[in-house]
Design a protein around this motif. Structure first.
Motif, PDB file in Angstrom:
ATOM      1  N   ILE A   2       0.844  -1.189   0.000  1.00 37.65           N
ATOM      2  CA  ILE A   2       0.000   0.000   0.000  1.00 37.65           C
ATOM      3  C   ILE A   2       0.881   1.242   0.000  1.00 37.65           C
ATOM      4  CG2 ILE A   2      -1.929  -1.167   1.121  1.00 37.65           C
ATOM      5  CD1 ILE A   2      -1.045   0.008   3.764  1.00 37.65           C
ATOM      6  N   GLU A   3       0.332   2.357  -0.468  1.00 37.80           N
ATOM      7  CA  GLU A   3       1.115   3.579  -0.636  1.00 37.80           C
ATOM      8  C   GLU A   3       1.431   4.257   0.685  1.00 37.80           C
ATOM      9  OE1 GLU A   3      -0.727   6.197  -3.388  1.00 37.80           O
ATOM     10  OE2 GLU A   3      -0.352   4.909  -5.127  1.00 37.80           O
ATOM     11  N   ALA A   4       0.573   4.093   1.662  1.00 40.77           N
ATOM     12  CA  ALA A   4       0.765   4.739   2.961  1.00 40.77           C
ATOM     13  C   ALA A   4       0.164   3.836   4.029  1.00 40.77           C
ATOM     14  CB  ALA A   4       0.105   6.116   2.979  1.00 40.77           C
ATOM     15  N   PRO A   5       0.621   3.948   5.269  1.00 40.65           N
ATOM     16  CA  PRO A   5       0.117   3.074   6.340  1.00 40.65           C
ATOM     17  C   PRO A   5      -1.242   3.520   6.855  1.00 40.65           C
ATOM     18  CG  PRO A   5       1.742   4.568   7.226  1.00 40.65           C
ATOM     19  CD  PRO A   5       1.711   4.828   5.743  1.00 40.65           C
ATOM     20  N   ILE A   6      -2.200   3.654   5.936  1.00 40.16           N
ATOM     21  CA  ILE A   6      -3.538   4.141   6.266  1.00 40.16           C
ATOM     22  C   ILE A   6      -4.553   3.217   5.617  1.00 40.16           C
ATOM     23  CG2 ILE A   6      -5.156   6.065   6.068  1.00 40.16           C
ATOM     24  CD1 ILE A   6      -2.669   7.909   5.746  1.00 40.16           C
ATOM     25  N   LEU A   7      -5.308   2.481   6.427  1.00 33.93           N
ATOM     26  CA  LEU A   7      -6.304   1.543   5.940  1.00 33.93           C
ATOM     27  C   LEU A   7      -7.706   2.059   6.248  1.00 33.93           C
ATOM     28  CD1 LEU A   7      -3.619  -0.142   6.401  1.00 33.93           C
ATOM     29  CD2 LEU A   7      -5.108  -2.115   6.806  1.00 33.93           C
ATOM     30  N   VAL A   8      -8.686   1.536   5.515  1.00 36.30           N
ATOM     31  CA  VAL A   8     -10.087   1.875   5.770  1.00 36.30           C
ATOM     32  C   VAL A   8     -10.634   0.877   6.784  1.00 36.30           C
ATOM     33  CG1 VAL A   8     -12.395   2.069   4.787  1.00 36.30           C
ATOM     34  CG2 VAL A   8     -10.403   2.894   3.498  1.00 36.30           C
ATOM     35  N   ALA A   9     -11.039   1.383   7.944  1.00 31.31           N
ATOM     36  CA  ALA A   9     -11.536   0.535   9.035  1.00 31.31           C
ATOM     37  C   ALA A   9     -12.922  -0.008   8.712  1.00 31.31           C
ATOM     38  CB  ALA A   9     -11.584   1.341  10.331  1.00 31.31           C
ATOM     39  N   PRO A  10     -13.305  -1.117   9.349  1.00 28.56           N
ATOM     40  CA  PRO A  10     -14.662  -1.627   9.138  1.00 28.56           C
ATOM     41  C   PRO A  10     -15.697  -0.768   9.848  1.00 28.56           C
ATOM     42  CG  PRO A  10     -13.515  -2.953  10.780  1.00 28.56           C
ATOM     43  CD  PRO A  10     -12.507  -1.981  10.236  1.00 28.56           C
TER      44      PRO A  10
END
Length: 292
Positions: A2-10
Motif C-alpha cells: 500500500i502507498e501509505a500506512p492508512i487503511l479503511v476501518a470496518p
C-alpha cells in the motif's frame, strides 16, 4: 504494497451515508492503493464489493452464537478473494448506546445475512439493533473460538479490540488491532492511543500491530506510528467523506491524511516511515515529569 500506512476501518451500513454504500468506499480505497476492511454489517454484499474493483480487501467478522453463519461468511470471503479476516473481539454484547435506545434505532438491511438470519426482532420499545445483537452475539466468545476459526480458513486472522498487553501478546493470531470500538462499548475504557505503546511492546514485533481510533489528521497517524503501530485504520472520517461526496469524498479523505502525514514527516526530519521513532513523541506523563 500500500502507498501509505492508512487503511479503511470496518464501519457498518454505508448506505445510510450514500446510495452506493460500500461499493463506493471500496472503489475509493482501490484508487488510493490501500486496503478496505469490509464490515460484517455492510449494506453491500461480500460479492458486490469484490466485483466492484480490483483491490486488496479484508473481511470483518462478528462471531455469532450460530457458528455456521460465521463459517459461511468466512468461506464466501475466501472464495471471493478477501485476503484476511478481522475478528471483532470486544463485542460479546452490544454496549449501551443510549442514542440508539432513545431514537428506537431499527436494524437496517444486512445483505450478508440474507438467507442466513433474520434481523426482525422485538425491541420492546427500545433499540431494535440492540435487541438483535443481544439475541445473536455470543457472549461466551473466548480465545478457544479463535482456534476454531483458524481451523476453518487458511486466511490470516487479526483480532480487533485489544486494549491490554496480555491480550496483545496472547492472541496467537496473525495481527492485533488496538481499538476501543470508537468508545461506544464501555464507558471509561482507556483511549486507544493511551495503551498502544504497551501493546506494541508486549507483541515485540512478533505480529503487526494496527491502530484504530481517533485518527483525524496526518499528525495522528504519525503519533500512532511513533508509538509502535505498523499502520492505522480510519473509520468515521471515511463515512463523513462518503456522505459528503460519495467515492470522491472517501478518496479525498485518504488523500488528505496521506498529504498531512508526508508534511509531518518532512517537518519532523523523517525521510521514510522507518525513520519515525519513539523519540518523536512525548506522552502527557512524560511532559509532566519534565516539570517535576
Amino acid at each position: 504494497m500500500i502507498e501509505a500506512p492508512i487503511l479503511v476501518a470496518p464501519t457498518g451500513m454505508h448506505r445510510l451515508a450514500h446510495p452506493e454504500g460500500e461499493v463506493a468506499t471500496a472503489r475509493a480505497a482501490a484508487s488510493c492503493n490501500t486496503i478496505m476492511v469490509l464490515s460484517f454489517t455492510s449494506n453491500c454484499t461480500i460479492e458486490e464489493v469484490a466485483a466492484s474493483c480490483d483491490a486488496v480487501r479484508f473481511f470483518q467478522l462478528y462471531v455469532y452464537k450460530r457458528r455456521d453463519i460465521a463459517a459461511e461468511l468466512v468461506k464466501r470471503a475466501e472464495r471471493h478473494g478477501y485476503k484476511a479476516v478481522v475478528v471483532t473481539g470486544d463485542t460479546p454484547r452490544l454496549g449501551r448506546r443510549e442514542a440508539d435506545i432513545k431514537n428506537k434505532m431499527v436494524a437496517p438491511r444486512l445483505r450478508n445475512l440474507e438467507g442466513l438470519l433474520s434481523v426482525e426482532v422485538e425491541s420492546g420499545g427500545g433499540s431494535n439493533l440492540q435487541a438483535f445483537a443481544s439475541q445473536t452475539h455470543d457472549d461466551s466468545l473466548s480465545w478457544k473460538d479463535m482456534a476454531w476459526l483458524k481451523s476453518i480458513t487458511s486466511l490470516p486472522i487479526l483480532i480487533k479490540g485489544v486494549l491490554t498487553a496480555e491480550d496483545g501478546c496472547g492472541s496467537g493470531l496473525n495481527g492485533v488491532i488496538v481499538s476501543n470500538h470508537g468508545a461506544r462499548q464501555l464507558d471509561y475504557a482507556p483511549a486507544s492511543l493511551s495503551v498502544l505503546e504497551e501493546v506494541a511492546e508486549a507483541v515485540a514485533g512478533s505480529v503487526p500491530v494496527l491502530f484504530d481510533g481517533g485518527i483525524r489528521r496526518g499528525t495522528d497517524v504519525f503519533k500512532a506510528l511513533a508509538l509502535g503501530a505498523k499502520a492505522v485504520m480510519v473509520g468515521r472520517p471515511v463515512v463523513f467523506g462518503l456522505a459528503a461526496k460519495g467515492e470522491q469524498g472517501v478518496r479525498r479523505v485518504v488523500e488528505i491524511l496521506k498529504d498531512e502525514l508526508e508534511l509531518t514527516m518532512t517537518l519532523a526530519g523523517c525521510p521514510t516511515i522507518d525513520a519515525i521513532s519513539r523519540s518523536h513523541v512525548r506522552t502527557e506523563q512524560e511532559r509532566l515529569r519534565s516539570f517535576m
